[in-house]
Design a protein around this motif. Structure first.
Motif, mmCIF file in Angstrom:
data_model
loop_
_atom_site.group_PDB
_atom_site.id
_atom_site.type_symbol
_atom_site.label_atom_id
_atom_site.label_comp_id
_atom_site.label_asym_id
_atom_site.label_seq_id
_atom_site.Cartn_x
_atom_site.Cartn_y
_atom_site.Cartn_z
ATOM 1 N N ALA A 1 0.784 -1.051 0.067
ATOM 2 C CA ALA A 1 -0.051 -0.075 -0.033
ATOM 3 C C ALA A 1 0.757 1.176 -0.085
ATOM 4 N N ALA A 2 2.142 1.212 0.734
ATOM 5 C CA ALA A 2 2.904 2.439 0.640
ATOM 6 C C ALA A 2 3.715 2.805 -0.623
ATOM 7 N N ARG A 3 3.965 1.532 -1.060
ATOM 8 C CA ARG A 3 4.646 1.616 -2.403
ATOM 9 C C ARG A 3 3.988 1.977 -3.551
ATOM 10 N N GLU A 4 2.633 1.649 -3.577
ATOM 11 C CA GLU A 4 1.732 2.090 -4.545
ATOM 12 C C GLU A 4 1.333 3.672 -4.405
ATOM 13 N N VAL A 5 1.124 4.148 -3.063
ATOM 14 C CA VAL A 5 0.786 5.196 -2.870
ATOM 15 C C VAL A 5 1.825 6.257 -3.154
ATOM 16 N N MET A 6 3.187 5.800 -2.930
ATOM 17 C CA MET A 6 4.323 6.590 -3.239
ATOM 18 C C MET A 6 4.608 7.159 -4.591
ATOM 19 N N GLN A 7 3.816 6.465 -5.544
ATOM 20 C CA GLN A 7 3.718 6.813 -6.964
ATOM 21 C C GLN A 7 2.921 8.068 -7.204
ATOM 22 N N HIS A 8 2.177 8.484 -6.341
ATOM 23 C CA HIS A 8 1.449 9.618 -6.494
ATOM 24 C C HIS A 8 1.821 10.818 -5.619
ATOM 25 N N ALA A 9 3.190 10.696 -5.205
ATOM 26 C CA ALA A 9 3.951 11.535 -4.221
ATOM 27 C C ALA A 9 3.984 12.955 -5.084
ATOM 28 N N HIS A 10 3.760 14.199 -4.642
ATOM 29 C CA HIS A 10 4.211 15.388 -5.375
ATOM 30 C C HIS A 10 5.521 16.015 -4.865
ATOM 31 N N ALA A 11 6.490 15.491 -5.608
ATOM 32 C CA ALA A 11 7.970 15.811 -5.150
ATOM 33 C C ALA A 11 8.824 16.571 -6.331
ATOM 34 N N PRO A 12 8.359 17.625 -6.850
ATOM 35 C CA PRO A 12 9.037 18.167 -7.853
ATOM 36 C C PRO A 12 10.282 18.734 -7.659
ATOM 37 N N TYR A 13 10.573 19.186 -6.269
ATOM 38 C CA TYR A 13 11.802 19.854 -5.867
ATOM 39 C C TYR A 13 12.694 18.934 -5.595
ATOM 40 N N SER A 14 12.328 17.971 -4.670
ATOM 41 C CA SER A 14 13.544 16.815 -4.208
ATOM 42 C C SER A 14 13.633 15.662 -4.926
ATOM 43 N N GLU A 15 12.390 15.324 -5.858
ATOM 44 C CA GLU A 15 12.268 14.326 -6.417
ATOM 45 C C GLU A 15 12.596 12.932 -5.641
ATOM 46 N N PHE A 16 12.242 12.948 -4.326
ATOM 47 C CA PHE A 16 12.435 12.092 -3.564
ATOM 48 C C PHE A 16 11.044 11.813 -3.143
ATOM 49 N N ARG A 17 10.386 10.607 -3.815
ATOM 50 C CA ARG A 17 9.104 10.409 -3.154
ATOM 51 C C ARG A 17 9.107 9.045 -2.238
ATOM 52 N N VAL A 18 8.062 9.367 -1.145
ATOM 53 C CA VAL A 18 7.724 8.701 -0.178
ATOM 54 C C VAL A 18 6.396 8.427 0.210
ATOM 55 N N GLY A 19 6.386 6.876 0.504
ATOM 56 C CA GLY A 19 4.872 6.500 0.680
ATOM 57 C C GLY A 19 4.873 5.806 2.362
ATOM 58 N N ALA A 20 3.539 5.982 2.615
ATOM 59 C CA ALA A 20 3.521 5.533 4.125
ATOM 60 C C ALA A 20 2.023 4.856 4.025
ATOM 61 N N ALA A 21 1.969 3.539 4.926
ATOM 62 C CA ALA A 21 0.699 2.996 5.260
ATOM 63 C C ALA A 21 0.553 2.678 6.635
ATOM 64 N N LEU A 22 -0.545 2.769 7.205
ATOM 65 C CA LEU A 22 -0.775 2.320 8.394
ATOM 66 C C LEU A 22 -1.970 1.391 8.598
ATOM 67 N N VAL A 23 -1.857 0.803 9.641
ATOM 68 C CA VAL A 23 -3.059 -0.041 10.077
ATOM 69 C C VAL A 23 -3.504 0.353 11.513
ATOM 70 N N THR A 24 -4.775 0.414 11.645
ATOM 71 C CA THR A 24 -5.295 0.852 13.069
ATOM 72 C C THR A 24 -5.396 -0.522 13.634
ATOM 73 N N VAL A 25 -5.644 -0.291 15.153
ATOM 74 C CA VAL A 25 -6.065 -1.556 15.927
ATOM 75 C C VAL A 25 -7.046 -2.374 15.528
ATOM 76 N N SER A 26 -8.053 -1.339 14.866
ATOM 77 C CA SER A 26 -9.455 -2.143 14.246
ATOM 78 C C SER A 26 -9.087 -2.646 13.049
ATOM 79 N N GLY A 27 -7.924 -2.812 12.289
ATOM 80 C CA GLY A 27 -7.849 -3.298 11.231
ATOM 81 C C GLY A 27 -8.002 -2.384 9.876
ATOM 82 N N ARG A 28 -8.097 -1.194 9.967
ATOM 83 C CA ARG A 28 -8.320 -0.417 8.692
ATOM 84 C C ARG A 28 -7.077 0.073 8.241
ATOM 85 N N ILE A 29 -6.887 0.302 6.896
ATOM 86 C CA ILE A 29 -5.643 0.712 6.330
ATOM 87 C C ILE A 29 -5.716 1.931 5.710
#
Length: 133
Positions: A8-36
């Motif tokens: 999920a993090a790798r997929e969303v990383m492709q949507h990063a808006h990083a025109p200045y650093s060109e360093f794209r980062v993605g993060a994904a979390l899961v809550t204790v109730s299981g939602r991502i």
């Protein structure tokens, strides 16, 4: 769960808006109730005003869940061209706001998780949160 969060993090990383650093980062979390929830970095010409991927994922969680479900169980962070990327200091504190010292942080490279640490290990002297540090 760590592989699912990484994907999920790798997929969303492709949507990063990083025109200045060109360093794209993605993060994904899961809550204790299981939602991502996932987020990417969004840069701005005024550098301090940009959003980190972790902050974006946390904002999505806050916007999409009632207060009673806002507890992070695990989070994965991935960046292009960097091995074992870790959250910045500000994002460590942001994760702390919604996590515990046992919250698992998966540090990833472009191929997958490289290491997993607890938030307590990553931010041993956090402030403002009972039980962390």
């Amino acid at each position: 769960m760590e592989r699912e969060l990484f994907e999920a993090a790798r997929e969303v990383m492709q949507h990063a808006h990083a025109p200045y650093s060109e360093f794209r980062v993605g993060a994904a979390l899961v809550t204790v109730s299981g939602r991502i929830f996932a987020g990417c970095n969004v840069e701005n010409a005024s550098y301090p005003e940009g959003w980190c991927a972790e902050a974006s994922a946390i904002a999505a969680m806050v916007a999409g869940t009632p207060k009673t479900e806002r507890r992070i169980a695990e989070i994965a962070v991935v960046a292009e061209r960097q091995e074992k990327v870790t959250p910045c200091g500000g994002c460590r504190q942001r994760i702390c706001e919604f996590g515990t010292k046992e919250t698992i942080v998966h540090l990833c490279d472009e191929d997958g998780p490289v290491a997993s640490v607890t938030l307590g290990e990553l931010l041993p002297f956090a402030f403002g949160m009972k039980g962390v540090g």
